[in-house]
Design a protein around this motif. Structure first.
Motif, short mmCIF file in Angstrom:
data_model
loop_
_atom_site.label_atom_id
_atom_site.label_comp_id
_atom_site.label_asym_id
_atom_site.label_seq_id
_atom_site.Cartn_x
_atom_site.Cartn_y
_atom_site.Cartn_z
N ARG A 94 5.39 41.00 4.43
CA ARG A 94 6.32 40.49 3.44
C ARG A 94 7.33 39.54 4.09
O ARG A 94 7.70 38.51 3.51
CB ARG A 94 7.03 41.67 2.77
N THR A 95 7.77 39.87 5.30
CA THR A 95 8.72 39.02 6.02
C THR A 95 8.11 37.68 6.35
O THR A 95 8.73 36.62 6.15
CB THR A 95 9.20 39.73 7.30
N ARG B 19 15.14 47.84 -3.10
CA ARG B 19 14.03 48.37 -3.90
C ARG B 19 13.40 49.59 -3.23
O ARG B 19 13.06 50.57 -3.90
CB ARG B 19 12.96 47.29 -4.09
N TYR C 53 17.12 42.57 -0.77
CA TYR C 53 16.67 43.19 -2.01
C TYR C 53 15.39 44.00 -1.80
O TYR C 53 15.16 45.01 -2.48
CB TYR C 53 16.45 42.15 -3.10
N TRP C 54 14.56 43.59 -0.84
CA TRP C 54 13.40 44.42 -0.50
C TRP C 54 13.87 45.80 -0.08
O TRP C 54 13.31 46.82 -0.50
CB TRP C 54 12.60 43.78 0.64
N GLY D 254 19.04 37.07 1.14
CA GLY D 254 19.17 37.95 -0.02
C GLY D 254 17.85 38.57 -0.44
O GLY D 254 17.80 39.73 -0.87
N SER D 255 16.77 37.82 -0.29
CA SER D 255 15.47 38.39 -0.66
C SER D 255 15.08 39.51 0.28
O SER D 255 14.46 40.50 -0.14
CB SER D 255 14.40 37.29 -0.65
N PHE E 177 10.18 30.06 2.47
CA PHE E 177 11.49 29.46 2.71
C PHE E 177 11.36 28.15 3.50
O PHE E 177 11.96 27.13 3.14
CB PHE E 177 12.38 30.45 3.46
N ASN F 209 19.30 32.42 0.09
CA ASN F 209 18.09 32.69 -0.68
C ASN F 209 17.10 33.52 0.13
O ASN F 209 16.46 34.44 -0.41
CB ASN F 209 17.43 31.37 -1.12
N LEU F 210 16.97 33.20 1.40
CA LEU F 210 16.08 33.99 2.26
C LEU F 210 16.70 35.33 2.59
O LEU F 210 16.06 36.38 2.43
CB LEU F 210 15.80 33.21 3.56
N ALA G 214 7.89 35.60 3.21
CA ALA G 214 9.20 35.09 2.78
C ALA G 214 9.65 33.93 3.66
O ALA G 214 10.18 32.93 3.15
CB ALA G 214 10.23 36.22 2.81
#
Length: 223
Positions: A199-200, A184, A180-181, A176-177, A207, A173-174, A203
């Motif tokens: 952002r890191t 994008r 995806y950043w 993959g996010s 988490f 979950n962490l 996240a």
């Protein structure tokens, strides 16, 4: 055509084998990242400025060239020191995770890396599955171990077991996010409005907040 190829053509110089192989490999990485893996080798040789027999002298087949690209772009960039630093428990786990993703992003989350990764998946090369398995084994499993050390009692039976599938999925979950950043930004062309460092940290904080509440139950469960 690469700069090395242009210089060698202009001067008529014969390149050393290691230099020539490097030239071909660099050009293949650039070309595959632009056009995908469905291109013909004759197009690649035209772009580099070499003959097909010369290409096959260094890479016996297109598949051999693709495998060399995978080795260079993906495998060679995984740094064992990342995990050593991730295991350095003299620092809080939050700091270690943030540091890891800042270092990992500098090496992997680049347009060329991402485009080749996407094209390889679409072409069904199987490299993506191999890389995912490598990430699971070399990156995510150690993260699970550090979460256990941080959040579970010292005598917990979970410490003696390999991370469960559910633990690995929790850490995905962490991870993959973060990926995806990069997609994008570099694939979709969405300009970031928040600094990657900020952002890191956000996240990782989110988490770890979830991990503090749920990880003991997750680590104790199978499946």
């Amino acid at each position: 055509m690469t700069a090395t190829a242009r210089r060698s053509r202009a001067t008529g110089a014969r390149l050393a084998p290691a230099v020539r192989r490097r030239q071909i490999l660099d050009a293949a990485i650039e070309y595959f990242s632009e056009a995908g893996f469905g291109v013909q080798t004759r197009e690649l040789t035209r772009r580099i400025g070499v003959t097909q027999p010369l290409l096959y002298r260094y890479f016996p087949s297109k598949q051999a060239l693709i495998e060399a690209v995978f080795e260079e772009v993906f495998l060679s960039r995984l740094d064992a020191r990342w995990i050593e630093r991730l295991r350095d428990r003299s620092l809080p786990l939050r700091d270690r995770l943030i540091r890891f993703y800042l270092q990992y992003a500098q090496t992997t989350y680049r347009p060329q890396w991402l485009r080749i990764y996407m094209y390889a998946g679409l072409a069904g090369e199987g490299f993506n599955r191999a890389y995912v398995a490598l990430v699971r084994r070399r990156l995510l499993a150690p993260m699970c171990e550090e979460l256990r050390a941080e959040l579970l009692p010292p005598g917990s039976p979970a410490h003696a077991r390999a991370p469960s599938a559910r633990e690995i999925e929790f850490v995905w979950n962490l991870h993959g996010s973060m990926f995806y950043w990069a997609v994008r930004h570099h694939i979709f062309g969405v300009r970031p409005t928040v600094r990657y460092e900020t952002r890191t940290a956000d996240a990782v904080d989110l988490f770890l907040a979830g991990a503090e509440k749920h990880y003991a139950q997750i680590a104790g469960a199978r499946g």
